[in-house]
Each structure stands twice: as C-alpha cells, then as structure tokens.
Design an enzyme around this catalytic site. Structure first.
Site, mmCIF file in Angstrom:
data_model
loop_
_atom_site.group_PDB
_atom_site.id
_atom_site.type_symbol
_atom_site.label_atom_id
_atom_site.label_comp_id
_atom_site.label_asym_id
_atom_site.label_seq_id
_atom_site.Cartn_x
_atom_site.Cartn_y
_atom_site.Cartn_z
ATOM 1 N N HIS A 62 0.825 -1.209 0.000
ATOM 2 C CA HIS A 62 0.000 0.000 0.000
ATOM 3 C C HIS A 62 0.859 1.259 0.000
ATOM 4 O O HIS A 62 0.425 2.300 -0.515
ATOM 5 C CB HIS A 62 -0.939 -0.006 1.206
ATOM 6 C CG HIS A 62 -2.126 -0.894 1.019
ATOM 7 N ND1 HIS A 62 -3.389 -0.582 1.482
ATOM 8 C CD2 HIS A 62 -2.262 -2.094 0.398
ATOM 9 C CE1 HIS A 62 -4.241 -1.542 1.159
ATOM 10 N NE2 HIS A 62 -3.567 -2.477 0.511
ATOM 11 N N ASP A 63 2.041 1.188 0.563
ATOM 12 C CA ASP A 63 2.939 2.336 0.525
ATOM 13 C C ASP A 63 3.436 2.585 -0.897
ATOM 14 O O ASP A 63 3.369 3.710 -1.405
ATOM 15 C CB ASP A 63 4.127 2.104 1.454
ATOM 16 C CG ASP A 63 5.094 3.279 1.469
ATOM 17 O OD1 ASP A 63 4.620 4.431 1.568
ATOM 18 O OD2 ASP A 63 6.318 3.057 1.385
ATOM 19 N N GLY A 68 4.894 6.106 -4.671
ATOM 20 C CA GLY A 68 6.115 5.318 -4.642
ATOM 21 C C GLY A 68 6.458 4.864 -3.231
ATOM 22 O O GLY A 68 5.757 5.168 -2.267
ATOM 23 N N ASP A 70 7.841 5.459 -0.305
ATOM 24 C CA ASP A 70 8.402 6.600 0.432
ATOM 25 C C ASP A 70 7.976 6.640 1.896
ATOM 26 O O ASP A 70 8.177 7.651 2.569
ATOM 27 C CB ASP A 70 7.999 7.916 -0.243
ATOM 28 C CG ASP A 70 6.493 8.172 -0.179
ATOM 29 O OD1 ASP A 70 5.740 7.219 0.146
ATOM 30 O OD2 ASP A 70 6.071 9.313 -0.449
ATOM 31 N N SER A 72 5.173 7.017 3.116
ATOM 32 C CA SER A 72 4.091 7.975 3.387
ATOM 33 C C SER A 72 2.912 7.305 4.083
ATOM 34 O O SER A 72 2.133 7.966 4.772
ATOM 35 C CB SER A 72 3.620 8.641 2.083
ATOM 36 O OG SER A 72 3.246 7.687 1.111
ATOM 37 N N GLU A 84 -2.656 8.945 4.674
ATOM 38 C CA GLU A 84 -2.984 7.694 3.975
ATOM 39 C C GLU A 84 -3.494 6.606 4.909
ATOM 40 O O GLU A 84 -4.430 5.880 4.587
ATOM 41 C CB GLU A 84 -1.741 7.161 3.236
ATOM 42 C CG GLU A 84 -1.346 7.959 2.014
ATOM 43 C CD GLU A 84 -0.013 7.492 1.458
ATOM 44 O OE1 GLU A 84 0.300 6.279 1.544
ATOM 45 O OE2 GLU A 84 0.742 8.340 0.934
ATOM 46 N N ASP A 240 -6.865 -17.379 2.824
ATOM 47 C CA ASP A 240 -6.814 -18.737 2.277
ATOM 48 C C ASP A 240 -6.735 -19.742 3.421
ATOM 49 O O ASP A 240 -6.797 -19.370 4.596
ATOM 50 C CB ASP A 240 -5.698 -18.905 1.223
ATOM 51 C CG ASP A 240 -4.307 -19.169 1.784
ATOM 52 O OD1 ASP A 240 -4.154 -19.252 3.018
ATOM 53 O OD2 ASP A 240 -3.363 -19.296 0.989
ATOM 54 N N ASP A 247 2.669 -19.833 1.208
ATOM 55 C CA ASP A 247 2.780 -20.944 0.263
ATOM 56 C C ASP A 247 1.952 -20.651 -0.980
ATOM 57 O O ASP A 247 1.476 -19.531 -1.167
ATOM 58 C CB ASP A 247 2.330 -22.250 0.937
ATOM 59 C CG ASP A 247 0.920 -22.149 1.513
ATOM 60 O OD1 ASP A 247 0.141 -21.264 1.079
ATOM 61 O OD2 ASP A 247 0.579 -22.952 2.403
#
Length: 315
Positions: A62-63, A68, A70, A72, A84, A240, A247
């Site tokens: 997610h960053d 990019g 960074d 944030s 964010e 899962d 895995d």
C-alpha cells in the site's frame, strides 16, 4: 493517446532510475547492522502476534502504490488533514508499531542514516521469510516522503476490480501482468473483512444474489459469517486455508473457486494471467521465484527525498 504514452514513459523512467540508484550494499559502511536490527523487531512482534507478517507485507504494498515507496503510509494525520493510513482502503492496516520500534533501534545505532521506507521494505521481506516464504536481498537507498493524503488511497487496486482495472493500475506503476499475478499471491497471508467481499455474496447482480464463480460451499460459509447488512465491525474470513503460511495454496484455491475477492477471481478471466495462476498452483518454487522478482521491482518504485527521523512524523 500521446499524453498517456508520455505519462507511462515518465513513470517507467522514474521507476527504473530509482531502481538503478538502489543497492543491496547501500548501508554496508554507514549502518551494517540495519538488517539484523529490523529482523529482530519483526521476529519479536510476530512471536506475540501471528497477524504481523500479513500486516507488514500489505503495508509495504500500500505504501509503494501511492507516491512510490516513500513510507508515506506511516505518517499520522494532522488535525483535519487525513493521512494515507486513515484513508478508507487503509483503515484495517495495523502493526505500525513494528516499524516504529525498528526505527528507534536503528536510530540508536546509526542516527539519521536509514530511511523509514527502507525499514518497511526490509520488514516486508522478513515477514515473508518468517512465514515460510522465500528470502531475498533487498536493494536499499530509498528516501522518505513528506506528503500523505487519505484521498489518494483511492488509487489502490480494490478487491472488486476486474482484470482491466487491475492491469491499468499495475501498468501505471511500471508493473506487468506477471507482476500482478505474482504479487496477488501475497493474499496467501492475512484476513479480509466482510466489506471487502460482500459484493460476491449479497446482491451480486440483478439476477443472482451470489457470484456464480464462487464455490457454493464457501459462499454459504461466508454468508453465515457476513449476513446481509452485517454490522459486526471485525467480522470476516482468512484469505486462504493457510493464512499464516506463505505458500502457493492461494493459487490452488483460486482454481477451485475458493478465493474471496473479485480481484482474485478476475485473474482467471485473461488467458495470460490464468496460465500463470495454473503455473504457480503447480509449483510453489515457481511462485516464490516470481514473487521475489516482482516485489523487488515494486519496491523500487521512486518515492521520497529525505530521511525522516520519526516514521510517523515529518520534521
């Protein structure tokens, strides 16, 4: 179309110019203990909370997809200006304390040298390795950013995305369909809240209440956990059957209609991505190899300009 082409060219340049500046030996002289320190923080946290690895891996993803890599995503909101981490797509992110603890320990050893972005990239690698997944040399030298806006989390690929939307989201960041399938394998770790998959189990379309591509037994189980108009904030299901082990079970379940997100199922609607799903379902080794290549590529997306002394604050 010309404008789109120029924008894509700029993004590719930013991505690969940054990648060329990174180095696995970046802190060899200035902070040789950094990897050991970060690994210790991740290991300690994981011993107390088995959800930490999934949280750190998701945090890194997610960053990198916003501004990019960074760091944030680590910044805290200030007053009415939401960062964010408080955007709708990031509300369920947690384990920020792991990065904070690692940063404090690194600062004690090497003041003002190591970026929060590098610590997060290292922590994500350690999280995967601790969960039984592969390990890899992390290229380092990222810088931290100063801007973090909650509204920008709308740019993150959503669990309801179709294959066209996923392809566009990844290509805008210089990532391919192969990267999409490999990085989606990160869904082998973690937990999903009802809101992320309720579109598949309630009011799917005008004719069907349940997504017909979803295995009926799983659909019934999910509906019992997440009834219509569910108000239980923390209700949900594991991503899962081995949600704390890195895995290739995710790909096997996907081929059986037993994965949770629409975006997972979407990987079977394109011949190239479907073939890759089958390949990784058949070979965990191939999945691990592809995942390492793709996460290094994603982790090299250009980001910030400085070293923050505190990961949650701009000073």
């Amino acid at each position: 179309m010309a404008g789109i082409g120029i924008a894509m060219l700029i993004m590719w340049c930013l991505t690969w110019c940054m990648a060329s500046a990174l180095s696995v030996k970046y802190y060899e002289q200035t902070c040789p203990q950094v990897e050991h320190i970060v690994a210790g923080a991740v290991h300690k946290a994981t011993m107390n909370d088995k959800t930490v690895p999934a949280a750190l891996l998701r945090m890194h993803f997610h960053d990198c997809f916003i501004r990019g890599c960074d760091a944030s995503v680590l910044l805290e909101s200030k007053g009415k200006k939401k960062a964010e981490k408080d955007g709708p797509a990031n509300i369920s992110l947690h384990a920020f304390y792991v990065i904070e603890n690692a940063k404090k320990a690194v600062e004690a050893e090497c003041p003002g040298v190591v970026s929060c972005a590098d610590i997060l990239a290292l922590a994500a690698r350690d999280a995967v390795a601790l969960s039984g997944g592969p390990t890899w040399e992390v290229p380092k030298g990222r810088k931290d950013g100063r801007i973090s806006n909650a509204i920008e989390t709308r740019q993150l690929p959503a669990p309801v995305f179709n294959i066209s939307q996923l392809e566009q989201s990844f290509s805008e960041r210089g990532l391919s369909l192969k990267d999409l399938v490999a990085l989606s394998g990160g869904h082998t770790l973690g937990f999903a809240h009802c809101s992320s998959f309720e579109n598949r189990i309630h009011n799917f379309n005008a004719k069907q209440d349940i997504d017909p591509s979803l295995n009926p037994s799983l659909a019934a189980k999910l509906r019992s956990i997440c009834p219509a108009h569910n108000k239980m904030k923390n209700a949900g299901a594991p991503l899962d059957s081995t949600s704390t082990t890195f895995d290739n079970a995710y790909y096997k379940l996907l081929l059986q209609g037993n994965t949770i997100f629409s975006s997972d199922q979407a990987l079977l609607t394109h011949p190239k991505t479907k073939a890759l799903v089958s390949k990784y379902a058949a070979s965990q080794k191939e999945f691990h190899r592809a995942f390492v290549k793709s996460i290094i590529k994603m982790g090299s997306i250009n980001g910030g300009t400085e070293i923050r002394l505190h990961c949650k604050l701009v000073r």
